[in-house]
Motif scaffolding. Structure first.
Motif, PDB file in Angstrom:
ATOM      1  N   UNK A 195      -2.738  -7.890   3.810  1.00 36.00           N
ATOM      2  CA  UNK A 195      -3.154  -6.549   3.381  1.00 36.00           C
ATOM      3  C   UNK A 195      -3.210  -5.614   4.587  1.00 36.00           C
ATOM      4  N   UNK A 196      -3.740  -6.100   5.708  1.00 36.61           N
ATOM      5  CA  UNK A 196      -3.813  -5.277   6.922  1.00 36.61           C
ATOM      6  C   UNK A 196      -2.419  -4.965   7.458  1.00 36.61           C
ATOM      7  N   UNK A 197      -1.518  -5.941   7.366  1.00 32.90           N
ATOM      8  CA  UNK A 197      -0.135  -5.722   7.805  1.00 32.90           C
ATOM      9  C   UNK A 197       0.533  -4.643   6.960  1.00 32.90           C
ATOM     10  N   UNK A 198       0.350  -4.729   5.655  1.00 31.60           N
ATOM     11  CA  UNK A 198       0.943  -3.744   4.748  1.00 31.60           C
ATOM     12  C   UNK A 198       0.339  -2.360   4.972  1.00 31.60           C
ATOM     13  N   UNK A 199      -0.990  -2.312   5.111  1.00 26.67           N
ATOM     14  CA  UNK A 199      -1.671  -1.034   5.312  1.00 26.67           C
ATOM     15  C   UNK A 199      -1.218  -0.372   6.610  1.00 26.67           C
ATOM     16  N   UNK A 200      -1.003  -1.193   7.641  1.00 25.05           N
ATOM     17  CA  UNK A 200      -0.526  -0.650   8.917  1.00 25.05           C
ATOM     18  C   UNK A 200       0.866  -0.042   8.752  1.00 25.05           C
ATOM     19  N   UNK A 201       1.750  -0.757   8.055  1.00 30.22           N
ATOM     20  CA  UNK A 201       3.104  -0.239   7.820  1.00 30.22           C
ATOM     21  C   UNK A 201       3.065   1.064   7.023  1.00 30.22           C
ATOM     22  N   UNK A 202       2.195   1.116   6.027  1.00 34.26           N
ATOM     23  CA  UNK A 202       2.075   2.323   5.202  1.00 34.26           C
ATOM     24  C   UNK A 202       1.527   3.479   6.036  1.00 34.26           C
ATOM     25  N   UNK A 203       0.568   3.175   6.924  1.00 34.23           N
ATOM     26  CA  UNK A 203       0.010   4.214   7.794  1.00 34.23           C
ATOM     27  C   UNK A 203       1.083   4.780   8.721  1.00 34.23           C
ATOM     28  N   UNK A 204       1.944   3.910   9.261  1.00 32.74           N
ATOM     29  CA  UNK A 204       3.064   4.361  10.091  1.00 32.74           C
ATOM     30  C   UNK A 204       3.992   5.260   9.285  1.00 32.74           C
ATOM     31  N   UNK A 205       4.239   4.876   8.046  1.00 34.21           N
ATOM     32  CA  UNK A 205       5.090   5.652   7.150  1.00 34.21           C
ATOM     33  C   UNK A 205       4.523   7.056   6.955  1.00 34.21           C
ATOM     34  N   UNK A 206       3.240   7.131   6.697  1.00 33.61           N
ATOM     35  CA  UNK A 206       2.581   8.417   6.449  1.00 33.61           C
ATOM     36  C   UNK A 206       2.633   9.305   7.684  1.00 33.61           C
ATOM     37  N   UNK A 207       2.387   8.697   8.846  1.00 35.19           N
ATOM     38  CA  UNK A 207       2.422   9.465  10.097  1.00 35.19           C
ATOM     39  C   UNK A 207       3.801  10.049  10.337  1.00 35.19           C
ATOM     40  N   UNK A 208       4.840   9.266  10.062  1.00 38.33           N
ATOM     41  CA  UNK A 208       6.209   9.692  10.361  1.00 38.33           C
ATOM     42  C   UNK A 208       6.820  10.576   9.285  1.00 38.33           C
ATOM     43  N   UNK A 209       6.586  10.242   8.015  1.00 37.26           N
ATOM     44  CA  UNK A 209       7.291  10.913   6.910  1.00 37.26           C
ATOM     45  C   UNK A 209       6.502  12.041   6.257  1.00 37.26           C
ATOM     46  N   UNK A 210       5.249  12.206   6.600  1.00 36.68           N
ATOM     47  CA  UNK A 210       4.421  13.332   6.150  1.00 36.68           C
ATOM     48  C   UNK A 210       4.401  13.531   4.628  1.00 36.68           C
ATOM     49  N   UNK A 211       4.099  12.511   3.845  1.00 40.20           N
ATOM     50  CA  UNK A 211       4.015  12.728   2.399  1.00 40.20           C
ATOM     51  C   UNK A 211       2.861  13.661   2.044  1.00 40.20           C
ATOM     52  N   UNK A 212       3.046  14.423   0.990  1.00 41.84           N
ATOM     53  CA  UNK A 212       2.005  15.340   0.533  1.00 41.84           C
ATOM     54  C   UNK A 212       1.182  14.740  -0.600  1.00 41.84           C
TER      55      UNK A 212
END
Length: 290
Positions: free
Chosen positions: A160-177
């Motif tokens: 879960x922590x691995x997935x959450x980290x990947x998702x956090x990286x995604x949000x930082x880079x791709x700027x979803x609204x």
């Protein structure tokens, strides 16, 4: 209250100053100036558009705060970072309802920090997640230029922590609204449709198409808007052949869990704030007018 308005000092400091000077307003102002507390008032009109975004995770509680200052030099300084860390700790340990409530609660400390550091310090905003079923993960990019907070349900395991980290990286880079398409406000969709329809109507190759055909083309293009602005529909930055929705679905199937992103917050330091303009002559002129 009158002394506070004149000096920008906190209530407790003003009370102490008036007590020390037997209620003499002018002497109280001098007292605060001598202590370095009233200097903050002179900086109140300055622009604080630099700063830092900081995260704090404590047990099942995650916090993201943005605090601004005037220059990146101060933003990188130890004293400023200590102040921001104190703000994050306060949010973690207290039931703060709004940005305004946080700003008021830390007003005296903010004034003191402004006086000590020598620049205007301003608490801007915070996000706080208290998680009961799952985990909260944070990610800070470029030393505090971008901060992300994510809540993931499914389990509290290492995966879960691995997935959450990947998702956090995604949000930082791709700027979803938004998290999913259903969260996009109707007025936003209508505005996008108007823009897309205008683009089609202004295209010489498409302008003559029937209105019904144009409408269908617009609906088709809205899908691209979702792909770019909704986290679950975005192409995964580590594997663009799948989107985040598929990435989590695959992980859920492989691990026998039901991993889902519950919510997220992304702060970009200084986003939407007016940047400082180092025009000394203009600053002097402005002060003379005052």
């Amino acid at each position: 209250m009158e002394l506070r308005k004149k000096t920008g000092a906190g209530v407790a400091d003003c009370q102490k100053a008036l007590k020390q000077t037997d209620g003499d307003m002018d002497k109280a102002i001098d007292f605060l100036r001598e202590k370095g507390i009233a200097t903050a008032a002179k900086k109140a009109s300055r622009i604080a558009a630099e700063g830092v975004v900081m995260a704090k995770i404590s047990g099942n509680t995650g916090v993201l705060v943005e605090v601004n200052c005037e220059t990146d030099f101060v933003a990188d300084g130890e004293k400023f970072r200590e102040f921001v860390g104190g703000v994050a700790d306060y949010v973690v340990n207290n039931d703060v309802k709004s940005d305004a409530e946080l700003i008021e609660a830390k007003s005296a400390e903010t004034i003191n920090a402004t006086a000590q550091i020598g620049e205007k310090i301003a608490i801007r905003r915070f996000a706080k997640y208290v998680v009961n079923d799952g985990i909260v993960e944070s990610y800070i990019h470029m030393g505090g230029k971008v901060g992300v907070l994510v809540e993931l349900s499914g389990c509290t395991c290492d995966k879960a922590h691995e997935l959450a980290h990947d998702v956090a990286l995604q949000i930082a880079a791709a700027k979803p609204l938004y998290l999913v398409p259903s969260e996009v406000p109707q007025e936003v969709l209508e505005h996008e449709k108007e823009i897309l329809l205008a683009q089609i109507s202004n295209d010489p190759k498409l302008a003559s198409k029937p209105d019904m055909v144009k409408a269908k083309m617009v609906e088709g293009k809205i899908g691209k808007y979702y792909d770019e602005n909704c986290l679950m529909k975005q192409a995964f930055i580590k594997d663009p052949s799948i989107n985040i929705e598929t990435y989590l679905a695959n992980a859920s199937k492989e691990n026998g869990k039901d991993f889902k992103v519950v919510r997220f917050t992304r702060f970009e330091m200084g986003e939407g704030l007016e940047k400082r303009n180092d025009d000394f002559a203009a600053e002097v002129a402005a002060q003379m007018k005052k």
